[in-house]
Write a protein that holds these residues in place. Structure first.
Motif, short mmCIF file in Angstrom:
data_model
loop_
_atom_site.label_atom_id
_atom_site.label_comp_id
_atom_site.label_asym_id
_atom_site.label_seq_id
_atom_site.Cartn_x
_atom_site.Cartn_y
_atom_site.Cartn_z
N TYR A 181 -54.43 -40.75 -0.33
CA TYR A 181 -54.78 -39.38 0.27
C TYR A 181 -56.04 -38.73 -0.36
O TYR A 181 -56.31 -39.01 -1.61
N PHE A 182 -56.69 -37.71 0.34
CA PHE A 182 -57.69 -37.06 -0.35
C PHE A 182 -56.98 -35.62 -0.57
O PHE A 182 -56.03 -35.17 0.28
N ILE A 183 -57.35 -35.06 -1.76
CA ILE A 183 -57.03 -33.73 -1.93
C ILE A 183 -58.20 -32.75 -2.43
O ILE A 183 -59.42 -33.21 -2.46
N ASP A 184 -58.07 -31.54 -2.52
CA ASP A 184 -59.01 -30.76 -2.98
C ASP A 184 -60.42 -30.53 -1.99
O ASP A 184 -61.16 -30.83 -2.27
N LEU A 185 -59.99 -30.19 -0.85
CA LEU A 185 -60.81 -29.92 0.19
C LEU A 185 -61.74 -28.91 0.42
O LEU A 185 -62.26 -28.70 1.65
#
Length: 279
Positions: A181-185
């Motif tokens: 997953y990607f975080i801090d968008l």
């Protein structure tokens, strides 16, 4: 967007970054909280971006409400249980750094294959123009050359994380299968993928050893192996890596604008990538 009032005593602090701290809910395992230290407007912006990105199908934790404890502003997310960041994974298993780098490159390439509605997101180039104009650490001549280089970068409608570093990728693992997953968008935007790749290189290869150990939980040697795995996977076996690196270093140098925006001080080790290239 009106924030919901929460009691911070209902949460336990589990991590901290440059702009805020993360918490898990004490009684609900499905809730985590990202609370900002300052720049509270950024919380609302990140939530708006996170909702758009989630709705596009890009892998990221499901965002919830904007909240406040009366002093700080934050965002609720669906908690990803058992998660680990790629930076922490490299620190715990340095012998697997290249493997993690390759996997992070695969995740990044999937992101960079997404085309966005440009009316819904900010242009990366425009963001850089704004940061350049506000930066007091470059001479007018340097600013003009940097502006001209940014203008020369081919325009694309590619999805960009905006702050693509191995701490902003997480994964869970079950039966040997990892789900990333990607975080801090908060810096999500669109533009040429090299703006993202430059950040990966900056974080992996341009920091002091003490900073890399404190923030990314690994040695510079381990971080360099992560980059090697990333670069080989991202650019492919037939890429002329000498030519690739010339470009990568320039984009890493351009990330100085973002770092100096956040730290409010010059970063000579990063802007060195611009010397002899852009100016």
């Amino acid at each position: 967007m009106k924030p919901t009032l929460i009691d911070l005593n209902d949460y336990v602090r589990v991590g901290e970054g440059a702009n805020g701290a993360s918490y898990n809910h004490k009684s609900d395992p499905n809730i985590m909280l990202k609370m900002y230290f300052r720049n509270f407007e950024a919380a609302q912006l990140e939530l708006e971006l996170a909702q758009k990105v989630y709705n596009m199908g890009i892998p990221t934790p499901k965002p919830g409400d904007l909240v406040t404890d009366g002093k700080q502003m934050g965002i609720l997310f669906r908690r990803i249980e058992g998660k680990k960041s790629y930076s922490r994974a490299c620190g715990d298993n340095p012998e697997r750094a290249e493997e993690y780098g390759r996997e992070f490159a695969q995740l990044s390439k999937k992101l960079h294959a997404v085309h966005v509605d440009t009316s819904q997101f900010e242009s990366c180039k425009q963001r850089y123009y704004n940061m350049l104009a506000a930066n007091p650490n470059f001479t007018p001549e340097q600013k003009q050359k940097i502006h001209d280089y940014i203008a020369s970068v081919p325009d694309t409608d590619t999805a960009l994380h905006g702050d693509l570093q191995f701490g902003n990728g997480i994964f869970t693992e079950k039966d040997g299968v990892r789900t990333p997953y990607f975080i801090d968008l908060g810096d999500f935007c669109y533009g040429n993928p090299m703006f993202d790749v430059g950040m990966v290189y900056l974080c992996a290869c341009l920091n002091d050893e003490s900073w890399t150990m404190e923030v990314n939980h690994m040695s510079n040697a381990t971080a360099a192996r992560f980059w090697d795995g990333f670069a080989k996977e991202y650019f492919g076996p037939d890429a002329d890596m000498e030519e690739v690196m010339k470009q990568v270093k320039i984009f890493a140098g351009l990330k100085t604008l973002m770092v100096e925006r956040d730290t409010r001080c010059p970063m000579p080790q990063f802007r060195a990538m611009l010397e002899g290239t852009i100016y």
